[in-house]
Design a protein around this motif. Structure first.
Motif, PDB file in Angstrom:
ATOM      1  N   PRO A 121       5.663   6.489 -59.495  1.00  8.01           N
ATOM      2  CA  PRO A 121       5.612   7.406 -60.641  1.00  8.01           C
ATOM      3  C   PRO A 121       6.969   7.469 -61.337  1.00  8.01           C
ATOM      4  N   ALA A 122       6.942   7.511 -62.647  1.00  9.41           N
ATOM      5  CA  ALA A 122       8.172   7.476 -63.431  1.00  9.41           C
ATOM      6  C   ALA A 122       8.826   8.856 -63.502  1.00  9.41           C
ATOM      7  N   ILE A 123      10.122   8.845 -63.772  1.00  5.59           N
ATOM      8  CA  ILE A 123      10.881  10.065 -64.055  1.00  5.59           C
ATOM      9  C   ILE A 123      11.214  10.053 -65.541  1.00  5.59           C
ATOM     10  N   PRO A 124      10.909  11.106 -66.291  1.00  5.74           N
ATOM     11  CA  PRO A 124      11.243  11.134 -67.719  1.00  5.74           C
ATOM     12  C   PRO A 124      12.716  10.833 -67.959  1.00  5.74           C
ATOM     13  N   ALA A 125      12.996  10.136 -69.059  1.00  4.37           N
ATOM     14  CA  ALA A 125      14.353   9.664 -69.353  1.00  4.37           C
ATOM     15  C   ALA A 125      15.362  10.797 -69.383  1.00  4.37           C
ATOM     16  N   VAL A 126      14.981  11.941 -69.953  1.00  2.96           N
ATOM     17  CA  VAL A 126      15.932  13.041 -70.071  1.00  2.96           C
ATOM     18  C   VAL A 126      16.379  13.536 -68.700  1.00  2.96           C
ATOM     19  N   LEU A 127      15.513  13.429 -67.699  1.00  2.00           N
ATOM     20  CA  LEU A 127      15.883  13.851 -66.350  1.00  2.00           C
ATOM     21  C   LEU A 127      16.690  12.780 -65.630  1.00  2.00           C
ATOM     22  N   GLN A 128      16.478  11.521 -65.988  1.00  2.00           N
ATOM     23  CA  GLN A 128      17.277  10.457 -65.400  1.00  2.00           C
ATOM     24  C   GLN A 128      18.730  10.533 -65.855  1.00  2.00           C
ATOM     25  N   LYS A 129      18.933  11.044 -67.059  1.00  2.28           N
ATOM     26  CA  LYS A 129      20.284  11.078 -67.635  1.00  2.28           C
ATOM     27  C   LYS A 129      21.090  12.279 -67.165  1.00  2.28           C
ATOM     28  N   SER A 130      20.449  13.239 -66.535  1.00  2.61           N
ATOM     29  CA  SER A 130      21.147  14.463 -66.134  1.00  2.61           C
ATOM     30  C   SER A 130      20.814  14.801 -64.690  1.00  2.61           C
ATOM     31  N   GLU A 131      21.850  14.972 -63.867  1.00  2.00           N
ATOM     32  CA  GLU A 131      21.630  15.359 -62.480  1.00  2.00           C
ATOM     33  C   GLU A 131      21.273  16.837 -62.361  1.00  2.00           C
TER      34      GLU A 131
ATOM     35  N   ASP B  49      11.952  20.654 -74.171  1.00  2.00           N
ATOM     36  CA  ASP B  49      10.793  20.777 -73.293  1.00  2.00           C
ATOM     37  C   ASP B  49      10.507  19.419 -72.661  1.00  2.00           C
ATOM     38  N   ILE B  50      10.083  19.434 -71.414  1.00  2.00           N
ATOM     39  CA  ILE B  50       9.820  18.187 -70.684  1.00  2.00           C
ATOM     40  C   ILE B  50       8.376  18.210 -70.202  1.00  2.00           C
ATOM     41  N   LEU B  51       7.636  17.174 -70.549  1.00  2.00           N
ATOM     42  CA  LEU B  51       6.234  17.058 -70.148  1.00  2.00           C
ATOM     43  C   LEU B  51       6.112  16.071 -68.991  1.00  2.00           C
ATOM     44  N   LEU B  52       5.390  16.462 -67.967  1.00  2.00           N
ATOM     45  CA  LEU B  52       5.115  15.584 -66.823  1.00  2.00           C
ATOM     46  C   LEU B  52       3.620  15.312 -66.779  1.00  2.00           C
ATOM     47  N   HIS B  53       3.250  14.037 -66.730  1.00  2.00           N
ATOM     48  CA  HIS B  53       1.841  13.649 -66.644  1.00  2.00           C
ATOM     49  C   HIS B  53       1.618  12.971 -65.296  1.00  2.00           C
ATOM     50  N   HIS B  54       1.106  13.754 -64.355  1.00  2.00           N
ATOM     51  CA  HIS B  54       0.865  13.231 -63.006  1.00  2.00           C
ATOM     52  C   HIS B  54      -0.477  12.508 -62.958  1.00  2.00           C
ATOM     53  N   PRO B  55      -0.640  11.528 -62.079  1.00  2.00           N
ATOM     54  CA  PRO B  55       0.327  10.994 -61.115  1.00  2.00           C
ATOM     55  C   PRO B  55       1.188   9.870 -61.698  1.00  2.00           C
ATOM     56  N   PHE B  56       0.979   9.574 -62.987  1.00  2.00           N
ATOM     57  CA  PHE B  56       1.699   8.468 -63.614  1.00  2.00           C
ATOM     58  C   PHE B  56       3.189   8.767 -63.696  1.00  2.00           C
ATOM     59  N   GLU B  57       3.507  10.039 -63.855  1.00  2.00           N
ATOM     60  CA  GLU B  57       4.889  10.483 -63.790  1.00  2.00           C
ATOM     61  C   GLU B  57       5.059  11.359 -62.554  1.00  2.00           C
ATOM     62  N   SER B  58       6.258  11.367 -62.032  1.00  2.00           N
ATOM     63  CA  SER B  58       6.509  11.938 -60.717  1.00  2.00           C
ATOM     64  C   SER B  58       6.418  13.458 -60.696  1.00  2.00           C
TER      65      SER B  58
ATOM     66  N   GLN C 266      -5.721   3.059 -66.241  1.00  2.00           N
ATOM     67  CA  GLN C 266      -4.872   1.883 -66.062  1.00  2.00           C
ATOM     68  C   GLN C 266      -3.850   1.765 -67.188  1.00  2.00           C
ATOM     69  N   ILE C 267      -4.250   2.127 -68.393  1.00  2.00           N
ATOM     70  CA  ILE C 267      -3.319   2.088 -69.528  1.00  2.00           C
ATOM     71  C   ILE C 267      -2.170   3.061 -69.293  1.00  2.00           C
ATOM     72  N   LEU C 268      -2.479   4.243 -68.761  1.00  2.00           N
ATOM     73  CA  LEU C 268      -1.423   5.203 -68.460  1.00  2.00           C
ATOM     74  C   LEU C 268      -0.535   4.713 -67.320  1.00  2.00           C
ATOM     75  N   LEU C 269      -1.130   4.057 -66.335  1.00  2.00           N
ATOM     76  CA  LEU C 269      -0.333   3.476 -65.254  1.00  2.00           C
ATOM     77  C   LEU C 269       0.642   2.445 -65.803  1.00  2.00           C
ATOM     78  N   ASP C 270       0.134   1.575 -66.664  1.00  2.00           N
ATOM     79  CA  ASP C 270       0.975   0.515 -67.222  1.00  2.00           C
ATOM     80  C   ASP C 270       2.065   1.086 -68.123  1.00  2.00           C
ATOM     81  N   LYS C 271       1.743   2.154 -68.840  1.00  2.00           N
ATOM     82  CA  LYS C 271       2.672   2.692 -69.835  1.00  2.00           C
ATOM     83  C   LYS C 271       3.718   3.623 -69.228  1.00  2.00           C
ATOM     84  N   LEU C 272       3.294   4.450 -68.275  1.00  2.00           N
ATOM     85  CA  LEU C 272       4.166   5.524 -67.806  1.00  2.00           C
ATOM     86  C   LEU C 272       4.826   5.255 -66.464  1.00  2.00           C
TER      87      LEU C 272
END
Length: 693
Positions: A327-337, A347-356, A685-691
């Protein structure tokens, strides 16, 4: 007499406007069963769908069928909005369930097991064992199985035992006399749940092949050893399903204590179904039916293990399973500890399970350790005592934070787990409350209060799904991380409502049940009706697990009549009938059944002339969610996130032509078959491939 409703040129009775709720959920289980023969899924995943169907059907009998039988016991002949009495619904369920279970075992025996054998995964019968394997099985029985079995003879001193709900049991016919000279013809042997139902044979006895023996076969082969001096002439598996719904007096003084007392009764509720193997003699079947006070229609003869839901083993065959993903981590969270700094930016949106789901854990972890954090408040519906979330809340409390946990003890089948969670948090020093008497707390909310430069700031997570890391890997859900002041203030007020007393909280942005959610949804539908009447574009897209609430259904019917385009993406229960001339011509209903359990609850209203309305919610469109639960429904206001939900979470699913089922006006679900020239579109599957990564 049925109420007549004249709609344009067509006339519909009150009854044929709706689909029966229980039959609709049974239809969903049938859609799950069909995944076991779908070549889109790898072989072991198809086996897993077969087991999921068993578990689903178990719960269906424990709750839905048990409820209908209870209505019959009260001589309730009242009709539901679809016009059926409890007896009529039970008759239809019996016919459908018997047919489905026969199909389930046919799929197992004629498709899944032969294909597993081609992959060298075999479940050996007793007559297929070599001498060496048979000797090993005998030793295994005497060393690992026999010491934990308790054979119970049936005689005046040993009445028929109380058997636990859904437990595997054997009824044994005997000849001869026991050590006391008694002539005993019958005995029952319960199989403890601690014993594995599938036993893998050692590699040295199979040349490294993946061969197994069922526990039932092992017990059957050596059952005579349990009765020295006697001969077992027959051994037959059976399993009884019981009423597992709990009735709890809302006026109890201590909810946790009362629940503990009720949990044991679930194991021994009224019998609602009996499963036996096909080779069980009729006189034994009749004996068991009489013992459990069941009718022949409640008997299910199966061609295989009666406890199919536990046919689980860890097969190390990656090519027969879904491809793993990260599952991916949104870019804004990757850039900030620092998650607080990231949430301040946007605002940060999480789309599970494709995103963590990890950012939710990170929020709690950093909050628990951050000296600037003063308080953490969270609702817990299904989490589990071993979950990292519970450990972090306990850690935060031990670190001196003001931790408040609103735990819903009555979450069905998680009551015992939630009591354990409550005990852990209380021992750590957290404030634990059980919500509002008479209303389950189903909202998904976290509120973190942090002091920054002598001012208090709030950080919030709102979700459509439970705070359960396991579910977040298998269920599709949305989560919103936000510092929006109005939303944060609303969440604060709901927590005050849940933990204290007073009037209904006046909220600025959140809709919440049982107060404003239902009326506001009706208002949104009316706005679309007005727009359509004014010649403006009008469109509603609703994605929920279930649609049963009659006022909302009727409002959607009115909207359809006025020309509003309505697309419903319903995972399981749908009581609305689409595509009925003059009533619901403009309504389509589809259900996506795939690798992940569709769990997102998202509402879209075009709102022509203004900004589209997009909401995420913990609530389905059901009576219980809207009137008997505390729910939170939150707006998505960031234009980028709103567009993303519309495109990925809604339109993407409306374009699916691979894993979609379409509901017809007659209540029948049909699998959509894509045209040969049509580009395949699989939403998940499209969401898996994209996110995901």
């Amino acid at each position: 007499m049925n109420q007549q409703v004249d709609i344009h040129s067509e006339t519909y009775t009150f009854n044929n406007r709706y689909i029966n709720r229980e039959l609709s959920i049974l239809d969903f289980h049938l859609r799950v069963l069909e995944q076991a023969v779908d070549p889109l899924h790898p072989l072991l995943e198809r086996l897993n769908f077969l087991l999921i169907f068993s578990r689903n059907l178990d719960e269906f009998f424990e709750i839905r069928v048990a409820g209908l039988l209870q209505q019959l016991s009260f001589s309730n002949e009242s009709r539901t909005p679809d016009g059926l009495t409890p007896a009529e619904v039970l008759a239809q369920i019996s016919h459908t369930a018997h047919t489905a279970i026969e199909r389930q075992y046919r799929i197992l025996n004629e498709e899944i097991l032969p294909q597993l054998a081609e992959e060298d995964i075999r479940f050996l019968r007793r007559d297929e064992l070599t001498e060496e394997q048979a000797a090993w099985v005998k030793q295994y029985f005497h060393e690992q199985v026999m010491p934990v079995l308790t054979p119970i003879s049936l005689d005046p001193a040993h009445p028929f035992p109380r058997l636990v709900n859904k437990s595997l049991n054997f009824i044994v016919t005997l000849e001869g006399k026991d050590a006391f000279g008694r002539q005993i013809n019958l005995a029952v042997v319960p199989a403890p749940r601690s014993l594995p139902r599938v036993v893998r044979l050692p590699d040295e006895l199979t040349n490294g092949h993946d061969h197994h023996v069922m526990l039932s076969a092992i017990i059957h082969e050596h059952v005579s050893d349990l009765f020295p001096g006697m001969t077992a002439t027959g051994c037959y598996q059976f399993r009884v399903t019981r009423n597992a719904d709990m009735e709890l007096d809302e006026d109890v003084e201590d909810l946790a204590k009362a629940l503990k007392g009720e949990l044991n009764s679930r194991r021994f509720g009224r019998a609602v179904r009996l499963e036996v193997t096909q080779n069980c003699p009729e006189h034994i079947v009749t004996y068991l039916l009489n013992r459990f006070r069941l009718k022949p229609a409640q008997l299910y003869k199966v061609d295989g293990p009666v406890n199919l839901a536990r046919l689980i083993s860890n097969f190390n065959r990656p090519h027969l399973k879904y491809k793993p993903f990260i599952p991916a981590i949104p870019a804004v969270l990757q850039k900030s500890e620092n998650i607080f700094e990231a949430m301040k930016k946007q605002d940060i949106l999480l789309h599970h399970p494709f995103e963590s789901f990890a950012p939710v854990i990170t929020l709690l972890h950093q909050a628990a350790c951050d000296p600037q954090v003063l308080a953490i408040k969270q609702t817990l519906y299904r989490s589990g005592p071993d979950s990292e979330i519970v450990k972090l809340l306990a850690e935060a409390a031990r670190n001196g934070k003001e931790v408040t946990a609103v735990i819903e003890l009555r979450a069905r089948f998680d009551e015992e787990s939630n009591i354990a969670v409550a005990n852990i948090l209380q021992e750590a020093g957290a404030v634990v409350v059980y919500g509002i008497v008479g209303y389950k707390t189903h909202a998904k909310m976290i509120l973190v209060v942090r002091r920054e430069q002598d001012k208090l700031h709030r950080y919030v997570h709102l979700g459509t799904g439970n705070y359960h890391a396991g579910n977040a890997r298998m269920y599709t859900d949305y989560g919103l991380l936000t510092t929006d002041k109005a939303l944060s203030e609303d969440v604060h007020k709901i927590f005050q409502e849940l933990t204290g007393m007073g009037k209904m909280a006046k909220l600025k942005k959140l809709l919440h049940a049982p107060f404003t959610l239902h009326s506001q949804l009706l208002s949104f539908i009316e706005d679309e009706i007005k727009n359509a009447g004014a010649g403006k574009p009008a469109h509603i897209i609703i994605k929920v697990n279930a649609l049963t609430e009659q006022q909302l259904i009727d409002a959607l019917y009115r909207a359809s009549q006025e020309g509003v385009k309505i697309d419903l993406i319903i995972r399981s229960i749908c009581c609305l009938r689409p595509q009925l001339p003059g009533l619901s011509d403009n309504i389509t209903v589809r259900s996506i059944v795939g690798r992940f359990l569709e769990h997102t609850r998202v509402f879209y209203f075009a709102n022509s002339g203004g900004e589209p309305r997009v909401y995420g919610s913990s609530a389905d469109w059901m009576d219980r969610n809207l009137f008997s639960r505390v729910e939170a429904c939150f707006p998505i206001e960031d234009p980028v996130l709103k567009k993303r939900i519309i495109q990925q979470g809604l339109l993407n699913y409306l374009e699916d032509n691979q894993q979609v089922w379409i509901l017809k006006g007659n209540g029948e679900w049909k699998r959509l078959v894509a045209d040969e020239n049509e580009q395949p579109h699989m939403a998940q599957q499209i969401l898996l491939d994209k996110l995901s990564r």
